[in-house]
Design a protein around this motif. Structure first.
Motif, PDB file in Angstrom:
ATOM      1  N   ALA A  28      -7.672  -0.332   6.667  1.00 45.94           N
ATOM      2  CA  ALA A  28      -7.186   0.741   7.546  1.00 45.94           C
ATOM      3  C   ALA A  28      -6.385   1.752   6.735  1.00 45.94           C
ATOM      4  O   ALA A  28      -5.886   1.451   5.650  1.00 45.94           O
ATOM      5  CB  ALA A  28      -6.311   0.145   8.648  1.00 45.94           C
ATOM      6  N   PRO A  29      -6.214   2.965   7.263  1.00 42.58           N
ATOM      7  CA  PRO A  29      -5.394   3.962   6.576  1.00 42.58           C
ATOM      8  C   PRO A  29      -3.910   3.599   6.646  1.00 42.58           C
ATOM      9  O   PRO A  29      -3.493   2.771   7.453  1.00 42.58           O
ATOM     10  CB  PRO A  29      -5.676   5.255   7.348  1.00 42.58           C
ATOM     11  CG  PRO A  29      -6.111   4.803   8.699  1.00 42.58           C
ATOM     12  CD  PRO A  29      -6.799   3.477   8.504  1.00 42.58           C
ATOM     13  N   TYR A  30      -3.133   4.242   5.776  1.00 40.79           N
ATOM     14  CA  TYR A  30      -1.682   4.068   5.830  1.00 40.79           C
ATOM     15  C   TYR A  30      -1.141   4.710   7.102  1.00 40.79           C
ATOM     16  O   TYR A  30      -1.720   5.643   7.637  1.00 40.79           O
ATOM     17  CB  TYR A  30      -1.020   4.655   4.586  1.00 40.79           C
ATOM     18  CG  TYR A  30      -1.312   3.838   3.352  1.00 40.79           C
ATOM     19  CD1 TYR A  30      -0.735   2.586   3.184  1.00 40.79           C
ATOM     20  CD2 TYR A  30      -2.184   4.304   2.369  1.00 40.79           C
ATOM     21  CE1 TYR A  30      -1.022   1.812   2.075  1.00 40.79           C
ATOM     22  CE2 TYR A  30      -2.468   3.542   1.249  1.00 40.79           C
ATOM     23  CZ  TYR A  30      -1.877   2.297   1.111  1.00 40.79           C
ATOM     24  OH  TYR A  30      -2.171   1.524   0.006  1.00 40.79           O
ATOM     25  N   THR A 133      -0.947  -1.608  19.645  1.00 36.74           N
ATOM     26  CA  THR A 133      -1.136  -1.067  18.303  1.00 36.74           C
ATOM     27  C   THR A 133      -0.117  -1.668  17.340  1.00 36.74           C
ATOM     28  O   THR A 133       1.005  -1.989  17.726  1.00 36.74           O
ATOM     29  CB  THR A 133      -0.983   0.469  18.295  1.00 36.74           C
ATOM     30  OG1 THR A 133       0.339   0.810  18.747  1.00 36.74           O
ATOM     31  CG2 THR A 133      -2.026   1.121  19.183  1.00 36.74           C
ATOM     32  N   ALA A 134      -0.537  -1.816  16.080  1.00 33.17           N
ATOM     33  CA  ALA A 134       0.339  -2.452  15.089  1.00 33.17           C
ATOM     34  C   ALA A 134       0.254  -1.736  13.751  1.00 33.17           C
ATOM     35  O   ALA A 134      -0.765  -1.130  13.424  1.00 33.17           O
ATOM     36  CB  ALA A 134      -0.053  -3.911  14.914  1.00 33.17           C
ATOM     37  N   VAL A 135       1.343  -1.840  13.000  1.00 37.23           N
ATOM     38  CA  VAL A 135       1.311  -1.486  11.578  1.00 37.23           C
ATOM     39  C   VAL A 135       1.566  -2.782  10.816  1.00 37.23           C
ATOM     40  O   VAL A 135       2.541  -3.488  11.079  1.00 37.23           O
ATOM     41  CB  VAL A 135       2.316  -0.362  11.209  1.00 37.23           C
ATOM     42  CG1 VAL A 135       3.728  -0.680  11.643  1.00 37.23           C
ATOM     43  CG2 VAL A 135       2.278  -0.065   9.716  1.00 37.23           C
ATOM     44  N   ILE A 136       0.642  -3.124   9.935  1.00 38.01           N
ATOM     45  CA  ILE A 136       0.725  -4.366   9.164  1.00 38.01           C
ATOM     46  C   ILE A 136       1.402  -4.074   7.833  1.00 38.01           C
ATOM     47  O   ILE A 136       0.967  -3.193   7.088  1.00 38.01           O
ATOM     48  CB  ILE A 136      -0.670  -4.973   8.941  1.00 38.01           C
ATOM     49  CG1 ILE A 136      -1.295  -5.345  10.294  1.00 38.01           C
ATOM     50  CG2 ILE A 136      -0.603  -6.182   8.008  1.00 38.01           C
ATOM     51  CD1 ILE A 136      -2.753  -5.745  10.213  1.00 38.01           C
ATOM     52  N   GLU A 154     -10.324  -7.321  15.673  1.00 39.74           N
ATOM     53  CA  GLU A 154     -10.241  -6.144  16.558  1.00 39.74           C
ATOM     54  C   GLU A 154      -8.797  -5.798  16.929  1.00 39.74           C
ATOM     55  O   GLU A 154      -8.488  -5.467  18.066  1.00 39.74           O
ATOM     56  CB  GLU A 154     -11.111  -6.334  17.806  1.00 39.74           C
ATOM     57  CG  GLU A 154     -12.584  -6.498  17.462  1.00 39.74           C
ATOM     58  CD  GLU A 154     -13.475  -6.684  18.683  1.00 39.74           C
ATOM     59  OE1 GLU A 154     -12.956  -6.987  19.777  1.00 39.74           O
ATOM     60  OE2 GLU A 154     -14.696  -6.511  18.540  1.00 39.74           O
ATOM     61  N   ILE A 155      -7.914  -5.871  15.934  1.00 39.26           N
ATOM     62  CA  ILE A 155      -6.537  -5.422  16.112  1.00 39.26           C
ATOM     63  C   ILE A 155      -6.482  -3.939  15.757  1.00 39.26           C
ATOM     64  O   ILE A 155      -6.904  -3.545  14.661  1.00 39.26           O
ATOM     65  CB  ILE A 155      -5.562  -6.212  15.206  1.00 39.26           C
ATOM     66  CG1 ILE A 155      -5.562  -7.699  15.589  1.00 39.26           C
ATOM     67  CG2 ILE A 155      -4.145  -5.633  15.296  1.00 39.26           C
ATOM     68  CD1 ILE A 155      -4.776  -8.588  14.634  1.00 39.26           C
ATOM     69  N   ASN A 156      -5.995  -3.131  16.669  1.00 39.07           N
ATOM     70  CA  ASN A 156      -5.843  -1.693  16.427  1.00 39.07           C
ATOM     71  C   ASN A 156      -4.635  -1.521  15.500  1.00 39.07           C
ATOM     72  O   ASN A 156      -3.498  -1.719  15.912  1.00 39.07           O
ATOM     73  CB  ASN A 156      -5.631  -0.972  17.761  1.00 39.07           C
ATOM     74  CG  ASN A 156      -5.546   0.529  17.610  1.00 39.07           C
ATOM     75  OD1 ASN A 156      -5.417   1.053  16.509  1.00 39.07           O
ATOM     76  ND2 ASN A 156      -5.610   1.236  18.726  1.00 39.07           N
ATOM     77  N   HIS A 157      -4.887  -1.168  14.233  1.00 43.80           N
ATOM     78  CA  HIS A 157      -3.803  -1.197  13.256  1.00 43.80           C
ATOM     79  C   HIS A 157      -3.919  -0.121  12.177  1.00 43.80           C
ATOM     80  O   HIS A 157      -4.982   0.452  11.956  1.00 43.80           O
ATOM     81  CB  HIS A 157      -3.758  -2.564  12.576  1.00 43.80           C
ATOM     82  CG  HIS A 157      -4.888  -2.768  11.588  1.00 43.80           C
ATOM     83  ND1 HIS A 157      -6.200  -2.966  11.978  1.00 43.80           N
ATOM     84  CD2 HIS A 157      -4.891  -2.797  10.234  1.00 43.80           C
ATOM     85  CE1 HIS A 157      -6.965  -3.113  10.908  1.00 43.80           C
ATOM     86  NE2 HIS A 157      -6.191  -3.003   9.833  1.00 43.80           N
ATOM     87  N   THR A 158      -2.776   0.108  11.560  1.00 40.26           N
ATOM     88  CA  THR A 158      -2.683   0.834  10.296  1.00 40.26           C
ATOM     89  C   THR A 158      -1.957  -0.110   9.340  1.00 40.26           C
ATOM     90  O   THR A 158      -1.572  -1.214   9.723  1.00 40.26           O
ATOM     91  CB  THR A 158      -1.884   2.149  10.453  1.00 40.26           C
ATOM     92  OG1 THR A 158      -0.612   1.843  11.035  1.00 40.26           O
ATOM     93  CG2 THR A 158      -2.622   3.156  11.315  1.00 40.26           C
ATOM     94  N   VAL A 159      -1.765   0.331   8.095  1.00 36.97           N
ATOM     95  CA  VAL A 159      -1.096  -0.536   7.121  1.00 36.97           C
ATOM     96  C   VAL A 159       0.031   0.221   6.411  1.00 36.97           C
ATOM     97  O   VAL A 159       0.040   1.456   6.380  1.00 36.97           O
ATOM     98  CB  VAL A 159      -2.090  -1.087   6.068  1.00 36.97           C
ATOM     99  CG1 VAL A 159      -3.128  -1.982   6.722  1.00 36.97           C
ATOM    100  CG2 VAL A 159      -2.766   0.032   5.285  1.00 36.97           C
TER     101      VAL A 159
END
Length: 200
Positions: A28-30, A133-136, A154-159
């Motif tokens: 995923a994008p930052y 939504t999450a940021v990992i 299928e976790i809606n996320h960015t990193v």
């Protein structure tokens, strides 16, 4: 001369592995300042005395920074006692509290013993609490693996990547990258082989 040839061969193998992994494992994008429902901090073992290890410290620092910037109002701390008797989620939570994150904003996931389980259990927590939504947050070398698992789940996320620990020399970081990317490459080859057997 022989050592130089060996180093060149290792570098070429790593470049091939990296290219294959980048094409096969989606990342995923930052996050870049986007608001999310939750921050997921992926665990890493504490030191043998229970104090925070350098890699874990940097992940925690990044999560606390994102929290204080208002990126999310909740943090999931993940990880069981894997390498020693100290539960990673508890070590993360205690350090976050010391960094000014209120305990009521911290969710402890204490059962997972690996990255995939971290994310399976975090997804369940998100579903139970209505978090979409999450940021990992993890180490730079770990994000591609973590993000590819999150996509599979299928976790809606960015990193967001943590910093390199200042205690580590550049050669140590190179060794970590070589080890983890080789491990991911081997697992990918096994999956491809198993998939081909099923098709034939």
């Amino acid at each position: 001369m022989i050592i130089l040839c060996i180093l060149c061969a290792i570098l070429i193998c790593f470049r091939i592995e990296y290219a294959v992994l980048c094409n096969s494992l989606k990342k995923a994008p930052y996050n870049n300042g986007q608001k999310k429902d939750v921050i997921i901090v992926l665990g890493y073992p504490a030191k043998k005395d229970g104090s925070v290890s350098p890699i874990l410290r940097e992940r925690i620092n990044k999560a606390a920074k994102l929290y204080h910037e208002g990126i999310a109002e909740a943090i999931i701390c993940t990880g069981a006692a894997v390498a020693n008797n100290y539960v990673e989620a508890d070590v993360i939570a205690q350090t976050l509290i010391e960094l000014g994150v209120p305990d009521c904003s911290i969710i402890r996931e204490k059962l997972a013993k690996g990255t995939y389980e971290n994310l399976v259990n975090s997804k369940k927590i998100m579903k139970d609490r209505g978090l979409r939504t999450a940021v990992i947050v993890s180490s730079p070398w770990h994000l591609r693996k973590a993000s590819s698992y999150a996509f599979r789940l299928e976790i809606n996320h960015t990193v967001e990547k943590s910093k390199f620990p200042h205690e580590y020399l550049i050669i140590g970081v190179v060794i970590i990258y070589l080890y983890l990317y080789t491990q991911m490459f081997i697992k990918l080859c096994v999956i491809i082989k198993a998939t081909n057997r099923v098709k034939s």
